[in-house]
Design a protein around this motif. Structure first.
Motif, PDB file in Angstrom:
ATOM      1  N   ARG A  44       0.839  -1.207   0.000  1.00 41.03           N
ATOM      2  CA  ARG A  44       0.000   0.000   0.000  1.00 41.03           C
ATOM      3  C   ARG A  44       0.874   1.258   0.000  1.00 41.03           C
ATOM      4  NH1 ARG A  44      -5.157   1.087   0.389  1.00 41.03           N
ATOM      5  NH2 ARG A  44      -5.795   3.177   1.045  1.00 41.03           N
ATOM      6  N   ARG A  45       1.947   1.229   0.777  1.00 43.21           N
ATOM      7  CA  ARG A  45       2.840   2.380   0.812  1.00 43.21           C
ATOM      8  C   ARG A  45       3.418   2.653  -0.578  1.00 43.21           C
ATOM      9  NH1 ARG A  45       6.422   0.292   3.499  1.00 43.21           N
ATOM     10  NH2 ARG A  45       8.078   0.211   1.947  1.00 43.21           N
ATOM     11  N   ALA A  46       3.817   1.590  -1.276  1.00 49.59           N
ATOM     12  CA  ALA A  46       4.360   1.750  -2.630  1.00 49.59           C
ATOM     13  C   ALA A  46       3.310   2.307  -3.583  1.00 49.59           C
ATOM     14  CB  ALA A  46       4.881   0.403  -3.137  1.00 49.59           C
ATOM     15  N   ASN A  47       2.069   1.861  -3.444  1.00 52.17           N
ATOM     16  CA  ASN A  47       1.003   2.365  -4.315  1.00 52.17           C
ATOM     17  C   ASN A  47       0.670   3.827  -4.023  1.00 52.17           C
ATOM     18  OD1 ASN A  47       0.770  -0.044  -5.688  1.00 52.17           O
ATOM     19  ND2 ASN A  47      -0.917  -0.824  -4.437  1.00 52.17           N
ATOM     20  N   VAL A  88       1.049   6.988  -6.746  1.00 57.94           N
ATOM     21  CA  VAL A  88       0.012   7.980  -7.042  1.00 57.94           C
ATOM     22  C   VAL A  88       0.558   9.395  -6.839  1.00 57.94           C
ATOM     23  CG1 VAL A  88      -2.213   8.901  -6.302  1.00 57.94           C
ATOM     24  CG2 VAL A  88      -1.910   6.431  -6.548  1.00 57.94           C
ATOM     25  N   LEU A  89       1.279   9.613  -5.746  1.00 58.74           N
ATOM     26  CA  LEU A  89       1.833  10.947  -5.486  1.00 58.74           C
ATOM     27  C   LEU A  89       2.832  11.351  -6.568  1.00 58.74           C
ATOM     28  CD1 LEU A  89       2.417  11.255  -1.625  1.00 58.74           C
ATOM     29  CD2 LEU A  89       0.653  12.326  -3.035  1.00 58.74           C
ATOM     30  N   ARG A  90       3.607  10.396  -7.053  1.00 55.35           N
ATOM     31  CA  ARG A  90       4.574  10.731  -8.107  1.00 55.35           C
ATOM     32  C   ARG A  90       3.860  11.176  -9.387  1.00 55.35           C
ATOM     33  NH1 ARG A  90       9.615   9.513  -6.731  1.00 55.35           N
ATOM     34  NH2 ARG A  90       9.857   8.164  -4.913  1.00 55.35           N
ATOM     35  N   GLU A  91       2.767  10.517  -9.716  1.00 50.95           N
ATOM     36  CA  GLU A  91       2.004  10.931 -10.888  1.00 50.95           C
ATOM     37  C   GLU A  91       1.474  12.355 -10.708  1.00 50.95           C
ATOM     38  OE1 GLU A  91       1.446   9.579 -13.879  1.00 50.95           O
ATOM     39  OE2 GLU A  91       2.868   8.012 -13.337  1.00 50.95           O
ATOM     40  N   MET A 141      15.072  16.743  -0.960  1.00 46.80           N
ATOM     41  CA  MET A 141      15.277  15.431  -0.365  1.00 46.80           C
ATOM     42  C   MET A 141      14.194  15.128   0.668  1.00 46.80           C
ATOM     43  SD  MET A 141      18.658  13.801   1.450  1.00 46.80           S
ATOM     44  CE  MET A 141      19.444  13.420  -0.120  1.00 46.80           C
ATOM     45  N   VAL A 142      13.773  16.141   1.431  1.00 43.74           N
ATOM     46  CA  VAL A 142      12.684  15.948   2.382  1.00 43.74           C
ATOM     47  C   VAL A 142      11.399  15.608   1.631  1.00 43.74           C
ATOM     48  CG1 VAL A 142      11.333  16.992   4.240  1.00 43.74           C
ATOM     49  CG2 VAL A 142      13.761  17.545   4.018  1.00 43.74           C
ATOM     50  N   ILE A 195       8.977  12.109   1.754  1.00 48.20           N
ATOM     51  CA  ILE A 195       7.527  12.042   1.989  1.00 48.20           C
ATOM     52  C   ILE A 195       6.839  11.306   0.856  1.00 48.20           C
ATOM     53  CG2 ILE A 195       5.421  13.424   2.260  1.00 48.20           C
ATOM     54  CD1 ILE A 195       7.310  15.644   3.400  1.00 48.20           C
ATOM     55  N   ILE A 196       7.238  11.625  -0.378  1.00 46.15           N
ATOM     56  CA  ILE A 196       6.606  10.972  -1.525  1.00 46.15           C
ATOM     57  C   ILE A 196       6.960   9.490  -1.570  1.00 46.15           C
ATOM     58  CG2 ILE A 196       6.631  10.873  -4.055  1.00 46.15           C
ATOM     59  CD1 ILE A 196       6.616  13.911  -4.034  1.00 46.15           C
ATOM     60  N   ASP A 197       8.178   9.137  -1.167  1.00 44.83           N
ATOM     61  CA  ASP A 197       8.559   7.731  -1.109  1.00 44.83           C
ATOM     62  C   ASP A 197       7.734   6.965  -0.085  1.00 44.83           C
ATOM     63  OD1 ASP A 197      10.461   7.967  -3.070  1.00 44.83           O
ATOM     64  OD2 ASP A 197      12.155   8.159  -1.701  1.00 44.83           O
ATOM     65  N   ASP A 198       7.369   7.636   1.007  1.00 47.75           N
ATOM     66  CA  ASP A 198       6.586   6.968   2.052  1.00 47.75           C
ATOM     67  C   ASP A 198       5.573   7.937   2.648  1.00 47.75           C
ATOM     68  OD1 ASP A 198       5.523   5.413   4.021  1.00 47.75           O
ATOM     69  OD2 ASP A 198       7.388   5.105   5.122  1.00 47.75           O
TER      70      ASP A 198
END
Length: 426
Positions: A23-26, A30-33, A404-405, A409-412
């Motif tokens: 779920r974290r990866a999904n 979504v945030l990256r898109e 980097m911060v 956040i976007i990574d997790d």
């Protein structure tokens, strides 16, 4: 004033495994898109990510609960006016604070998750002439002032990253060696965290050139170039290396110390204790010493001006045709090209981005540097590798630190607290 961090666990902590990790990866996908597009509908996101629409709706509900995205209302698209509910990256309440401490200044760049700049400043400070504890105190005061400025804009930092010109043990937050600051084995992350006290904001430390290279790769003049080298133009000279779209850190995280390439066995002693390092030829201290010896670094009783003021003085002299300054810049340009050719022969970058004072004086430096590069690079055609001037100025490292911060956040996204139970669907 007391602030609570949005992070629910410290950076570097073990993320949950199994379904929670999926779920974290999904959520991150979504945030990256959304970061890469101004607005998207749920259907757009499902199409781009390959996720089922029901999964996207579930993920979107969680991101809305965490206030990391916002709905923009219903839009009508297509010939028949098909309605869609657009969403966009939000996170105005989530801040990212990037800082840099260098020989003669402290720089700050604070944003929210959507990229809105909340605080940006540079403070003149004689770090080189200060004890480490005094420098950390000053850094802590600037950090507190910056956090308060961000809070007035409605955001609380989810993390602070500090850029330092030297070798950094990133995992421990320890500055192993910063020759120009006279720092060795300084636990900067822990000391700054103690200084911040009740603010309880996670702190990381990284090399300034690495962070500036990340900033250039994401938003600089050569953004998206998968193979580039960034050179800092400060009193010291460092390099950040992007290979194949990734930051090259090396086995122990200490790659990029190009300023300490030995280019002149009969040269001057460097701050690192060695003789003839590249930064003794092209660092700002070397240029000031040659162009304006009466204002050289380290002279007793001399105030420490903003580095931008020193460079502006030299630029004015160059524009007026000052012979001594023209000769000094020509010499620095030649040494810049010689060192750049070594870097190009080692890493085969498409561009070498020059930052700091190099960029400010690029119109005078680059003709000499590019000429040397073309003469000394082995691979043909040498012109495929070129110098380009950064447009990020002296703030590249602090900008990269803030990014980097944001990337963390976007990574997790689950590090951002929510008050509601997480949806069960994946």
């Amino acid at each position: 004033m007391t602030y609570e961090s949005h992070l629910t666990r410290p950076w570097g902590g073990s993320p949950p495994a199994g379904p929670a990790a999926l779920r974290r990866a999904n959520l991150s996908m979504v945030l990256r898109e959304l970061r890469d597009h101004a607005t998207l509908s749920r259907a757009d996101i499902a199409h781009a990510t390959g996720l089922h629409r029901a999964t996207v709706s579930s993920l979107m509900s969680e991101l809305l609960e965490r206030r990391l995205v916002r709905e923009l209302g219903v839009e009508h698209v297509g010939a028949v006016g098909r309605p869609r509910r657009a969403v966009a990256l939000h996170g105005a309440h989530v801040g990212a604070l990037g800082m840099e401490i260098n020989v003669d200044y402290i720089a700050v760049h604070g944003t929210d998750l959507s990229g809105r700049v909340l605080v940006e400043r540079r403070v003149v400070f004689d770090t080189m002439g200060s004890r480490p504890d005094s420098a950390v105190r000053r850094l802590g005061l600037v950090a507190k002032e910056s956090v308060e400025a961000m809070a007035r804009a409605g955001a609380v930092p989810a993390g602070i990253v500090v850029a330092v010109p030297g070798l950094v043990d990133v995992a421990r937050g320890v500055v192993t060696l910063a020759p120009n600051l006279y720092w060795q084995d300084l636990p900067l992350a822990d000391q700054l965290s103690t200084m911040l006290g009740s603010l309880r904001v996670p702190v990381r430390v990284d090399n300034d050139a690495n962070l500036a290279a990340l900033a250039e790769f994401t938003s600089g003049v050569a953004a998206g170039t998968p193979d580039l080298v960034y050179l800092t133009g400060e009193v010291g000279v460092g390099g950040g290396i992007i290979c194949g779209g990734r930051l090259l850190r090396g086995a122990d995280g200490f790659s990029g110390e190009v300023g300490h390439l030995r280019v002149d066995p009969n040269g001057d002693q460097c701050g690192c204790g060695r003789i003839g390092c590249w930064e003794t030829k092209v660092g700002l201290a070397a240029l000031v010493r040659a162009a304006m010896p009466e204002q050289a670094y380290g002279l007793p009783g001399m105030p420490v001006p903003d580095p931008g003021e020193r460079v502006a003085d030299i630029a004015r002299g160059l524009a007026s045709g000052d012979r001594r300054m023209m000769q000094a810049v020509a010499q620095v340009g030649q040494w810049l090209g010689l060192g750049g050719s070594i870097v190009a022969n080692l890493f085969n970058p498409r561009v070498i981005v020059i930052g700091g004072y190099f960029a400010s004086l690029a119109e005078w430096l680059l003709p000499h540097a590019q000429d040397q590069l073309q003469r000394l690079v082995m691979a043909a055609p040498a012109t495929q590798c070129r110098f380009v001037a950064s447009t990020l100025g002296f703030g590249a490292a602090s900008r990269g630190a803030a990014s980097m911060v944001v990337n963390q956040i976007i990574d997790d996204p689950t590090t951002i607290m929510d008050s509601l139970p997480r949806p069960a669907a994946y």
